[in-house]
Write an enzyme that holds these catalytic residues in place. Sequence first.
Site, short mmCIF file in Angstrom:
data_model
loop_
_atom_site.label_atom_id
_atom_site.label_comp_id
_atom_site.label_asym_id
_atom_site.label_seq_id
_atom_site.Cartn_x
_atom_site.Cartn_y
_atom_site.Cartn_z
N GLY A 1 -10.52 -22.48 13.50
CA GLY A 1 -11.87 -22.70 13.13
C GLY A 1 -12.16 -21.73 11.73
O GLY A 1 -13.06 -22.04 11.08
N GLU B 1 3.43 2.08 2.80
CA GLU B 1 4.60 0.98 2.84
C GLU B 1 5.55 1.16 1.84
O GLU B 1 6.85 0.64 2.21
CB GLU B 1 4.09 -0.40 3.00
CG GLU B 1 3.08 -0.83 3.86
CD GLU B 1 1.86 -0.40 3.59
OE1 GLU B 1 1.31 0.44 4.50
OE2 GLU B 1 1.07 -0.78 2.93
N GLY C 1 0.80 -1.15 0.02
CA GLY C 1 -0.10 0.08 0.01
C GLY C 1 0.74 1.18 -0.19
O GLY C 1 2.20 1.20 0.29
N SER C 2 0.33 2.46 -0.06
CA SER C 2 0.94 3.62 -0.44
C SER C 2 1.96 3.90 1.15
O SER C 2 2.99 4.38 0.87
CB SER C 2 0.12 4.83 -0.41
OG SER C 2 -0.77 5.05 0.64
N HIS D 1 -17.02 -27.76 20.98
CA HIS D 1 -17.72 -26.83 20.04
C HIS D 1 -19.21 -26.64 20.21
O HIS D 1 -19.70 -25.63 19.61
CB HIS D 1 -17.48 -27.81 18.63
CG HIS D 1 -17.91 -27.03 17.40
ND1 HIS D 1 -17.68 -27.31 16.09
CD2 HIS D 1 -17.77 -25.38 17.14
CE1 HIS D 1 -17.90 -26.53 15.38
NE2 HIS D 1 -18.07 -25.26 15.99
N HIS E 1 -0.90 -3.10 4.72
CA HIS E 1 -1.18 -1.66 4.85
C HIS E 1 -1.96 -1.20 6.11
O HIS E 1 -2.36 -2.07 6.72
CB HIS E 1 -1.96 -1.42 3.41
CG HIS E 1 -2.40 0.07 3.20
ND1 HIS E 1 -1.45 1.18 3.23
CD2 HIS E 1 -3.22 0.63 2.54
CE1 HIS E 1 -1.97 2.19 2.75
NE2 HIS E 1 -2.99 1.92 2.30
N GLU F 1 -4.99 -9.31 1.84
CA GLU F 1 -3.94 -9.44 3.03
C GLU F 1 -4.28 -10.56 4.03
O GLU F 1 -3.30 -10.84 4.54
CB GLU F 1 -4.40 -8.14 4.06
CG GLU F 1 -3.82 -7.07 3.42
CD GLU F 1 -4.70 -6.25 2.25
OE1 GLU F 1 -4.23 -5.05 1.96
OE2 GLU F 1 -5.61 -6.63 2.04
#
Length: 522
Positions: free
Chosen positions: A399, A32, A29-30, A281, A74, A51
């Site tokens: 999960g 980085e 992204g800009s 669960h 980003h 991402e």
Amino acid sequence: MPAQMTTVRDATLALLRRLGMTRVFGNPGSTELPMFRDFPADFDYVLGLQEATVVAMADGYAQATRTAALVNLHSSAGVGHALGNIFTAFKNQAPLVVTAGQQARSILPFEPFLHAERATEFPRPFVKWACEPARAADVPRAIARAHQIAMTPPFGPTFVSVPVDDWDQPGEAIEPRTITTANPGDPAALDELAQALAGAERPALILGAGAARDGAWDAAIRFAEAHSARVYAAPFACRNAFPEDHRCFAGFLRASRQDIVAQLGRHDLALVVGGPLNLYHTEAPGPHVPEGLALWLVDDNPAVLSWAPCGRGILANSRSALETLAARATPGVRPAPAPRDPVAAPDGDRMIDRLAMHRIAALRPRESVIVEEAPSSRAAMYDLLPMLRADGFYTTASGGLGYALPASVGIALARPGERVIALIGDGSAMYSIQALFTASRLNLPLSVLVIVNHRYEALESFGRHFGLTKVEGTDLSGLDFCALAAGHGMAARRADTPEALDAALAWSFATPTPTLVEIVVD
């Protein structure tokens, strides 16, 4: 700035090089981009197209190499996209150093476009530590600390937010430190456990993913054989820690109170190593373990020990503890456990998931690695696709879906020359289908096997559990995975008969480049 002055970027890249973190998993992204000015030739940027995909690739790579992996995201939007798999990395105890861009410090008071408000709070509670350095010069030190924390048991992701203008500021070299972290366990507590094992008539060993993370495969075999103990996989274990064709292997514990009580009813002592036993669960009443069972737990994660509803806990490295306890055994005190009954191969030629698992087991290369996210076919996998080698199985501990397909890319990067098999349900595949692009670009020896049942079958099963006559939002008919593979540059075949399945699997496993097989089941 004088040409010879060391910048934050220079100091950070030198630190990463010394830490062996020269592979960067990212989606740029800009905010980085200045990090990658004059990107060194000895570094490698692995591009993911979303991402969450990036984080899962890094997670798989970190677990397969047992070293921290570097992720570059980003600011807020990118971190937000990634959070599902940051959560999975946290549950997987995968060591990641996640860096994220931030807008320039000088304009932060004006809430600029694409800035991250409260950047260090956003990824919590699913990172072990988060920091936005107070000064640009502190960025390398923050990343060094993030690495140390990520690699201290229990492993996990850490997070550093870096303003975009920091990279060109003056910096200073940081030397990485070595910290010894493997905990052998309290000798007195292990002595007490050894005495309890000596007095047990029918001991059980229950292995979680932590045993695999700690490299306890051989130690677990020695323990089981020395103590004549039956060995179970812990509920939802995301790694394999014991050969599933060994005579001591007794199968997989299910994630419910009644099932755990029933399955462990034959034992008078159970030792749980490297993961929780009481991982449920669905809710249910009743005891957590059978009456009269002495329960001991060994784990390097104090949180797991703290929320266990019962049992005596020892904070320790799984391999160290099992080696100590194996050495303390008196061989021949108990008869060897009888091997479990073999599971019959499926009859007939119906294209069902059990047939698919049976054929994958028969045709896979001996040294292959399975990365799985096919929840509705997991029972068939347990029965018919045994894991036979150390570090031969990976899945998600959280999960959450969208992990295994990109994780298989990271694992293939970490294990050059080995065949990696991504075993994915059709619903799961669509969460991170972008991973096919990265696999194609890197030309990895990856076989993507998509089990296509045209629905979220796991949810259909849960609907029956809750008494629903119809479950909304589970119809996935119309997806074409061969077309999706072709669109990402990957060769593919469709198999809807047993004969076509065998031919497609043989083709995929023999092809040195990435392939996809769409396995259509009833």
